[in-house]
Scaffold this motif. Structure first.
Motif: not given
Length: 256
Positions: A45-51, A132-139, A153-160, A167-170
């Motif tokens: 959940x968003x709450x768990x990921x944020x925690x 889970x991360x799309x929900x994080x993004x939406x919030x 789209x040929x490259x990119x990254x995402x994180x929190x 915090x970089x993810x991938x």
């Protein structure tokens, strides 16, 4: 990622939906298959990921495993003030018609990151992770940097974002240098945001080639504790920062 043995799984605290995460000091010790694992279960959940991110943990698990919460020791990080793009990367930015955007194709970036890699048998980015991360993004907690070429789209990254830290993810690349361009853009945003450190979680050769350093869990948690309660960076300012740094911007794409 190796499968858990029965004995190893019995040693890891199991989380129900409302169970708080244990302290990172309870992580499995080095020398075991799951060294760095703090707990299992508990959902995404968003709450768990944020925690988790507030406490210096993140989820990483393979298909068929429960959610595993990690706090590795040592930890892979970047210090943005230490980053200098190579001459070849500067030349690539000048000579190739890249376009850079921020938070315009988050779902597409994570889908690309989840695609099979030549150097790995499987991917840890499952459908549950993507949701889970799309929900994080939406919030407003998770963000992406996109690299485009010829409208593709040929490259990119995402994180929190976690207060005054990222915090970089991938990351992914389907064209030479595309992920490096995305990373360079992230370092420029990091300088604009004043982030003292960018988390990269686990070491790999690509990250080390970009200038990643290994620090102890204690060092990383000290960085985190100093900045996690600060106001998060306003990612609406990222395009301005990238424009000032000389990146060509793409504004014609947007997640639906």
């Amino acid at each position: 990622m190796s499968a858990m043995t029965k004995n190893e799984s019995l040693n890891i605290p199991w989380l129900e939906a409302e169970t708080p995460l244990p302290h990172t000091e309870s992580a499995e010790k080095s020398g075991t298959t799951l060294a760095g694992v703090v707990a299992a279960g508990g959902g995404l959940s968003v709450a768990r990921l944020c925690e988790a991110y507030q406490q210096g943990m993140f989820p990483w698990f393979s298909e068929g495993q429960p959610v595993l919460w990690w706090s590795p020791d040592p930890r892979c990080v970047f210090y943005p003030t230490n980053f200098t793009p190579s001459r070849s990367l500067r030349k690539s930015l000048r000579n190739i018609a890249w376009r850079i955007s921020v938070d315009q194709a988050f779902a597409a970036v994570i889908e690309h990151c989840a695609a099979p890699r030549a150097y790995a048998d499987d991917t840890w980015i499952s459908h549950d992770i993507m949701a889970g991360y799309c929900a994080l993004h939406e919030q407003g907690h998770a963000h992406s940097i996109e690299v485009w070429h010829n409208d593709k789209l040929v490259g990119g990254l995402y994180g929190v974002s976690v207060g005054g830290l990222f915090c970089g993810e991938s990351m992914f690349s389907v064209k030479t240098d595309a992920s490096k361009i995305a990373f360079w853009a992230l370092m420029c945003i990091a300088l604009d945001a004043g982030w003292p450190v960018v988390d990269a979680q686990f070491e790999n050769p690509h990250l080390i080639s970009l200038g990643a350093e290994m620090v102890s869990r204690t060092t990383y948690l000290t960085h985190l504790q100093k900045v996690r309660d600060l106001p998060a960076y306003d990612w609406a300012q990222a395009h301005r920062a990238l424009c000032l740094a000389g990146f060509p911007l793409e504004t014609g794409h947007q997640d639906s």
